[in-house]
Scaffold this motif. Structure first.
Motif, PDB file in Angstrom:
ATOM      1  N   ALA A 119       0.829  -1.206   0.000  1.00  0.00           N
ATOM      2  CA  ALA A 119       0.000   0.000   0.000  1.00  0.00           C
ATOM      3  C   ALA A 119       0.864   1.256   0.000  1.00  0.00           C
ATOM      4  O   ALA A 119       0.591   2.218  -0.730  1.00  0.00           O
ATOM      5  CB  ALA A 119      -0.941  -0.010   1.207  1.00  0.00           C
ATOM      6  N   GLN A 120       1.911   1.246   0.805  1.00  0.00           N
ATOM      7  CA  GLN A 120       2.809   2.408   0.850  1.00  0.00           C
ATOM      8  C   GLN A 120       3.531   2.604  -0.479  1.00  0.00           C
ATOM      9  O   GLN A 120       3.713   3.731  -0.947  1.00  0.00           O
ATOM     10  CB  GLN A 120       3.795   2.236   2.002  1.00  0.00           C
ATOM     11  N   LYS A 121       3.940   1.504  -1.088  1.00  0.00           N
ATOM     12  CA  LYS A 121       4.596   1.586  -2.390  1.00  0.00           C
ATOM     13  C   LYS A 121       3.650   2.186  -3.431  1.00  0.00           C
ATOM     14  O   LYS A 121       4.042   3.075  -4.195  1.00  0.00           O
ATOM     15  CB  LYS A 121       5.047   0.193  -2.830  1.00  0.00           C
ATOM     16  N   LEU A 122       2.412   1.704  -3.443  1.00  0.00           N
ATOM     17  CA  LEU A 122       1.436   2.215  -4.404  1.00  0.00           C
ATOM     18  C   LEU A 122       1.109   3.685  -4.138  1.00  0.00           C
ATOM     19  O   LEU A 122       0.869   4.458  -5.069  1.00  0.00           O
ATOM     20  CB  LEU A 122       0.154   1.376  -4.360  1.00  0.00           C
ATOM     21  N   SER A 123       1.108   4.070  -2.866  1.00  0.00           N
ATOM     22  CA  SER A 123       0.762   5.449  -2.514  1.00  0.00           C
ATOM     23  C   SER A 123       1.774   6.453  -3.059  1.00  0.00           C
ATOM     24  O   SER A 123       1.475   7.640  -3.169  1.00  0.00           O
ATOM     25  CB  SER A 123       0.647   5.593  -0.993  1.00  0.00           C
ATOM     26  N   GLU A 124       2.943   5.964  -3.403  1.00  0.00           N
ATOM     27  CA  GLU A 124       3.993   6.830  -3.931  1.00  0.00           C
ATOM     28  C   GLU A 124       4.139   6.688  -5.455  1.00  0.00           C
ATOM     29  O   GLU A 124       5.059   7.245  -6.056  1.00  0.00           O
ATOM     30  CB  GLU A 124       5.322   6.480  -3.257  1.00  0.00           C
ATOM     31  N   SER A 125       3.219   5.972  -6.048  1.00  0.00           N
ATOM     32  CA  SER A 125       3.284   5.722  -7.493  1.00  0.00           C
ATOM     33  C   SER A 125       3.012   7.002  -8.289  1.00  0.00           C
ATOM     34  O   SER A 125       2.302   7.899  -7.830  1.00  0.00           O
ATOM     35  CB  SER A 125       2.260   4.660  -7.887  1.00  0.00           C
ATOM     36  N   THR A 126       3.551   7.048  -9.487  1.00  0.00           N
ATOM     37  CA  THR A 126       3.247   8.164 -10.393  1.00  0.00           C
ATOM     38  C   THR A 126       1.910   7.955 -11.084  1.00  0.00           C
ATOM     39  O   THR A 126       1.380   8.879 -11.706  1.00  0.00           O
ATOM     40  CB  THR A 126       4.345   8.301 -11.463  1.00  0.00           C
ATOM     41  N   ASP A 127       1.376   6.740 -10.969  1.00  0.00           N
ATOM     42  CA  ASP A 127       0.077   6.438 -11.576  1.00  0.00           C
ATOM     43  C   ASP A 127      -1.036   6.884 -10.631  1.00  0.00           C
ATOM     44  O   ASP A 127      -1.063   6.510  -9.454  1.00  0.00           O
ATOM     45  CB  ASP A 127      -0.045   4.937 -11.847  1.00  0.00           C
TER      46      ASP A 127
END
Length: 219
Positions: free
Chosen positions: A195-203
């Motif tokens: 979740a944290q990784k996705l929260s920092e996504s450019t998408d």
């Protein structure tokens, strides 16, 4: 009145007799597809299902009618342990509503068809892909004896499809991530990490999924 001996045609005629235009209008406000709807609530359909009892063959005849209520009743009255992977794919090919998907997903999990999850996720059709993640969300809650490792492995699918911006997919991906994270201590850490990784996504879509999941899983 209908009962266990009622045919599919008799049941459909009974359902038609309960049609409510006011209830149909209310369903539309919840995003329920109403093109073939009769306006009968799911609690009432479950009550009707208790009257008619389980009948696997009849359930598929009800499904073939295309009527929203008949299809919901089909899901409530088929026999999950008799549901094959091919039959599940046949049902999935007709999915056109989040409501149908989410009810069917629970049936597929109960039927032991979680092996279909990667294939459903790979399918480009919006409601078939949603089925995969609705199944993950349901499995995280209902499959108490399933090893946590199975749920953790599904995080890869969640990451792979977190960029699907279609409304009914992204909400199911988010739902799946949150439910995996809430399943156990063992599942929580890897789910939060994703979740944290996705929260920092450019998408944009992946970022929304991640931020929403982080908020719930770290509350």
């Amino acid at each position: 009145m209908i009962g266990k001996a009622s045919t599919a045609d008799e049941i459909v005629n009974y359902l038609r007799s309960l049609r409510s235009e006011e209830a149909i209008a209310g369903m539309e406000r919840f995003g329920i597809v109403t093109e073939t709807a009769l306006g009968i609530s799911n609690p009432d359909l479950r009550r009707i299902g208790r009257l008619t009892g389980k009948d696997h063959a009849r359930a598929f005849t009800l499904w073939a009618s295309g009527i929203r209520e008949a299809r919901m009743l089909a899901l409530y009255t088929l026999e999950p342990k008799r549901l094959s992977a091919d039959a599940a794919w046949g049902l999935a090919a007709d999915f056109n509503s989040w409501e149908i998907v989410d009810n069917a997903a629970d049936i597929f999990v109960e039927a032991g068809l979680v092996g279909l999850i990667p294939d459903f996720a790979a399918d480009e059709r919006e409601f078939v892909r949603r089925t995969a993640f609705a199944m993950i969300a349901g499995a995280a809650v209902h499959l108490k004896k399933e090893p946590d490792a199975t749920l953790i492995a599904w995080l890869d699918l969640i990451e792979d499809h977190a960029g699907d911006a279609r409304n009914f997919v992204k909400k199911a991906v988010n739902w799946a991530l949150r439910n995996v994270g809430k399943r156990s201590h063992a599942c929580h850490a890897p789910a939060v990490a994703l979740a944290q990784k996705l929260s920092e996504s450019t998408d944009k879509t992946a970022r929304w999924i991640g931020k929403d999941a982080v908020r719930e899983l770290t509350d």
